[in-house]
Design a protein around this motif. Structure first.
Motif, PDB file in Angstrom:
ATOM      1  N   UNK A 220       0.828  -1.211   0.000  1.00 31.33           N
ATOM      2  CA  UNK A 220       0.000   0.000   0.000  1.00 31.33           C
ATOM      3  C   UNK A 220       0.857   1.254   0.000  1.00 31.33           C
ATOM      4  N   UNK A 221       1.881   1.241   0.808  1.00 33.51           N
ATOM      5  CA  UNK A 221       2.717   2.432   0.934  1.00 33.51           C
ATOM      6  C   UNK A 221       3.635   2.625  -0.264  1.00 33.51           C
ATOM      7  N   UNK A 222       3.844   1.553  -1.023  1.00 34.56           N
ATOM      8  CA  UNK A 222       4.611   1.653  -2.269  1.00 34.56           C
ATOM      9  C   UNK A 222       3.704   1.944  -3.467  1.00 34.56           C
ATOM     10  N   UNK A 223       2.390   1.923  -3.235  1.00 37.36           N
ATOM     11  CA  UNK A 223       1.450   2.132  -4.331  1.00 37.36           C
ATOM     12  C   UNK A 223       1.334   0.936  -5.236  1.00 37.36           C
ATOM     13  N   UNK A 224       1.592  -0.260  -4.686  1.00 37.49           N
ATOM     14  CA  UNK A 224       1.528  -1.496  -5.470  1.00 37.49           C
ATOM     15  C   UNK A 224       0.227  -2.238  -5.194  1.00 37.49           C
ATOM     16  N   UNK A 225      -0.192  -3.021  -6.179  1.00 34.71           N
ATOM     17  CA  UNK A 225      -1.331  -3.913  -6.008  1.00 34.71           C
ATOM     18  C   UNK A 225      -0.847  -5.343  -6.186  1.00 34.71           C
ATOM     19  N   UNK A 227      -1.440  -8.950  -6.728  1.00 38.93           N
ATOM     20  CA  UNK A 227      -2.509  -9.809  -7.237  1.00 38.93           C
ATOM     21  C   UNK A 227      -2.204 -11.298  -7.073  1.00 38.93           C
ATOM     22  N   UNK A 228      -0.979 -11.621  -6.628  1.00 35.10           N
ATOM     23  CA  UNK A 228      -0.607 -13.017  -6.432  1.00 35.10           C
ATOM     24  C   UNK A 228      -1.380 -13.614  -5.256  1.00 35.10           C
ATOM     25  N   UNK A 229      -1.754 -14.861  -5.378  1.00 34.18           N
ATOM     26  CA  UNK A 229      -2.505 -15.547  -4.324  1.00 34.18           C
ATOM     27  C   UNK A 229      -1.596 -16.027  -3.195  1.00 34.18           C
ATOM     28  N   UNK A 230      -0.429 -16.559  -3.540  1.00 35.42           N
ATOM     29  CA  UNK A 230       0.455 -17.132  -2.532  1.00 35.42           C
ATOM     30  C   UNK A 230       1.307 -16.058  -1.869  1.00 35.42           C
ATOM     31  N   UNK A 231       1.689 -16.307  -0.614  1.00 40.46           N
ATOM     32  CA  UNK A 231       2.560 -15.377   0.096  1.00 40.46           C
ATOM     33  C   UNK A 231       3.931 -15.305  -0.567  1.00 40.46           C
ATOM     34  N   UNK A 232       4.402 -16.432  -1.091  1.00 44.06           N
ATOM     35  CA  UNK A 232       5.718 -16.443  -1.743  1.00 44.06           C
ATOM     36  C   UNK A 232       5.703 -15.633  -3.035  1.00 44.06           C
ATOM     37  N   UNK A 233       4.591 -15.702  -3.759  1.00 40.53           N
ATOM     38  CA  UNK A 233       4.464 -14.908  -4.984  1.00 40.53           C
ATOM     39  C   UNK A 233       4.415 -13.425  -4.683  1.00 40.53           C
ATOM     40  N   UNK A 234       3.689 -13.061  -3.637  1.00 40.18           N
ATOM     41  CA  UNK A 234       3.623 -11.657  -3.215  1.00 40.18           C
ATOM     42  C   UNK A 234       4.990 -11.176  -2.740  1.00 40.18           C
ATOM     43  N   UNK A 235       5.706 -12.073  -2.032  1.00 42.61           N
ATOM     44  CA  UNK A 235       7.037 -11.728  -1.535  1.00 42.61           C
ATOM     45  C   UNK A 235       7.995 -11.456  -2.690  1.00 42.61           C
ATOM     46  N   UNK A 236       7.899 -12.259  -3.737  1.00 43.21           N
ATOM     47  CA  UNK A 236       8.780 -12.085  -4.897  1.00 43.21           C
ATOM     48  C   UNK A 236       8.545 -10.723  -5.550  1.00 43.21           C
ATOM     49  N   UNK A 237       7.272 -10.325  -5.644  1.00 46.58           N
ATOM     50  CA  UNK A 237       6.949  -9.022  -6.229  1.00 46.58           C
ATOM     51  C   UNK A 237       7.514  -7.884  -5.391  1.00 46.58           C
ATOM     52  N   UNK A 238       7.343  -7.973  -4.079  1.00 44.54           N
ATOM     53  CA  UNK A 238       7.845  -6.932  -3.182  1.00 44.54           C
ATOM     54  C   UNK A 238       9.371  -6.873  -3.211  1.00 44.54           C
ATOM     55  N   UNK A 239      10.002  -8.043  -3.214  1.00 43.48           N
ATOM     56  CA  UNK A 239      11.463  -8.099  -3.206  1.00 43.48           C
ATOM     57  C   UNK A 239      12.042  -7.441  -4.461  1.00 43.48           C
ATOM     58  N   UNK A 240      11.408  -7.707  -5.583  1.00 46.75           N
ATOM     59  CA  UNK A 240      11.872  -7.126  -6.844  1.00 46.75           C
ATOM     60  C   UNK A 240      11.781  -5.606  -6.804  1.00 46.75           C
ATOM     61  N   UNK A 241      10.690  -5.101  -6.215  1.00 47.08           N
ATOM     62  CA  UNK A 241      10.512  -3.649  -6.130  1.00 47.08           C
ATOM     63  C   UNK A 241      11.498  -3.022  -5.142  1.00 47.08           C
ATOM     64  N   UNK A 242      11.676  -3.644  -3.986  1.00 44.43           N
ATOM     65  CA  UNK A 242      12.545  -3.078  -2.962  1.00 44.43           C
ATOM     66  C   UNK A 242      14.019  -3.167  -3.325  1.00 44.43           C
ATOM     67  N   UNK A 243      14.371  -4.069  -4.247  1.00 36.59           N
ATOM     68  CA  UNK A 243      15.762  -4.204  -4.696  1.00 36.59           C
ATOM     69  C   UNK A 243      16.149  -3.145  -5.723  1.00 36.59           C
ATOM     70  N   UNK A 244      15.165  -2.396  -6.201  1.00 40.64           N
ATOM     71  CA  UNK A 244      15.420  -1.416  -7.252  1.00 40.64           C
ATOM     72  C   UNK A 244      16.426  -0.364  -6.761  1.00 40.64           C
TER      73      UNK A 244
END
Length: 382
Positions: A220-225, A227-244
């Motif tokens: 929410x604070x990154x302005x991301x949505x 949509x992944x169902x699994x926690x691991x899938x959501x984690x991968x999305x967040x990790x990719x963004x935070x590694x930028x």
């Protein structure tokens, strides 16, 4: 006037007469066409309005062109309704054996042509390519609301040290600890306002370490949505963004009570060195230094302790909060004693002072006795 002159005059007037006759002759068909197209326009208007409501429900801003289109539709439909209600319309058509009045028929025909042109233009532009756009992440300024924060000389060095560590590229994970109620969160909120070099600062309360909830708060604070169902899938999305590396982010994890699996959340840490990626730093707040150290390993974190206020600072804060002025020796004496029993903890000082504000000296004396019996220091050491 000669016959030849009459013919010349008729020749010059014929284009205008032809247009007039055309207007007079095709009036009914023009009205039918207008009625049909207005029905189409109203249908398109309803589709667009429904889409607008749906986009707004998802916190998207509607494109200015769409808003202007809806305004134009409203105006042209109003023109159409005014035309339909015009009393002269009855005199523009054949009715009960009466011939239409040419002047009225002509004027109304011109009106119909004008409205039809507007309706057709709006129908052609009804499909909007850029219908809406993202408003950007919502404001989380309230996360760093620190209205009651007071600066104390005894904490200036600690604040400066934490700020310097955050701005130092050699440190990726930072821990802040101290007794419950000592004001760790308030101090870090103030640091977050002053620290430089971060594009995004995120503060998440993780007193209840629910992975999915923590992921949602960060997204929410990154302005991301996510949509992944699994926690691991959501984690991968967040990790990719935070590694930028092009977007420096500070993630503040407040109120840590148990060890958190950073990998499952999606907070990126180097596998070997335990230091944060260049694009992301982590600051953890907890009552326990051992918990902070266990999170990354002793070499992977720099910790800072937020100490209690000095007795003088505590007394001054208590008197200010309790509205104790000079000249009232009874309350001043009690205030000094009670402030001492608050053990320099701002949260306890504020709560106690607010509760005693305006109360009698008997209640103050009773409160002092209770604080003594509670032995706050022993409770905090447990």
């Amino acid at each position: 006037m000669k016959y030849e002159d009459i013919l010349k005059l008729l020749g010059k007037a014929w284009p205008y007469l032809k247009l007039l006759l055309k207007q007079l002759r095709s009036y009914e068909s023009r009205v039918r066409e207008l009625d049909k197209n207005v029905k189409k326009l109203r249908k398109e208007e309803k589709i667009v309005q429904n889409k607008v409501r749906e986009e707004e429900r998802h916190a998207k801003a509607i494109d200015d062109n769409v808003i202007e289109w809806l305004k134009k539709v409203k105006r042209v439909i109003s023109e159409y309704e005014n035309f339909c209600e015009d009393e002269d319309c009855a005199y523009a058509v054949f009715s009960d054996g009466y011939l239409p009045k040419p002047a009225i028929r002509y004027n109304l025909s011109v009106t119909v042509i004008d409205i039809t042109k507007k309706v057709n233009e709006l129908l052609q532009s009804a499909k909007h390519v850029n219908f809406s756009y993202w408003l950007g992440p919502p404001s989380f300024d309230a996360d760093f609301d620190n209205i009651r924060y007071e600066e104390f000389e005894s904490r200036k060095e600690t604040m400066d040290d934490i700020k310097a560590a955050l701005e130092d590229s050699n440190f990726g994970v930072i821990g802040v600890y101290g007794w419950s109620g000592v004001g760790k969160t308030s101090l870090i909120k103030e640091v977050a306002k002053r620290v430089k070099g971060f594009d995004v600062v995120i503060m998440v309360n993780i007193s209840h370490p629910d992975i999915r909830s923590i992921q949602g708060q960060i997204a929410d604070r990154l302005g991301m949505k996510l949509e992944e169902e699994s926690e691991s899938g959501r984690a991968a999305r967040l990790r990719e963004r935070l590694k930028n590396p092009k977007e420096k982010t500070l993630v503040i994890l407040d109120n840590m009570r148990v060890k958190l699996d950073f990998n499952m959340v999606g907070i990126p840490l180097e596998n070997n060195s335990h230091t944060s990626y260049k694009g992301c730093k982590v600051l953890m707040i907890s009552d326990s230094e051992p918990l902070l150290i266990s999170q990354t390993g002793e070499k992977g974190i720099q910790t800072f302790c937020v100490q209690a206020l000095t007795e003088k600072e505590a007394e001054m804060m208590f008197k200010n909060m309790a509205k104790i002025g000079d000249g009232n020796s009874t309350f001043e004496t009690l205030a000094t004693k009670i402030a001492k029993e608050c053990k320099g903890l701002p949260m306890v000082i504020v709560t106690t002072a607010n509760a005693l504000k305006g109360k009698s000296s008997l209640i103050w004396d009773d409160t002092h006795g209770k604080l003594q019996r509670q032995n706050l220091t022993a409770m905090l050491m447990q």
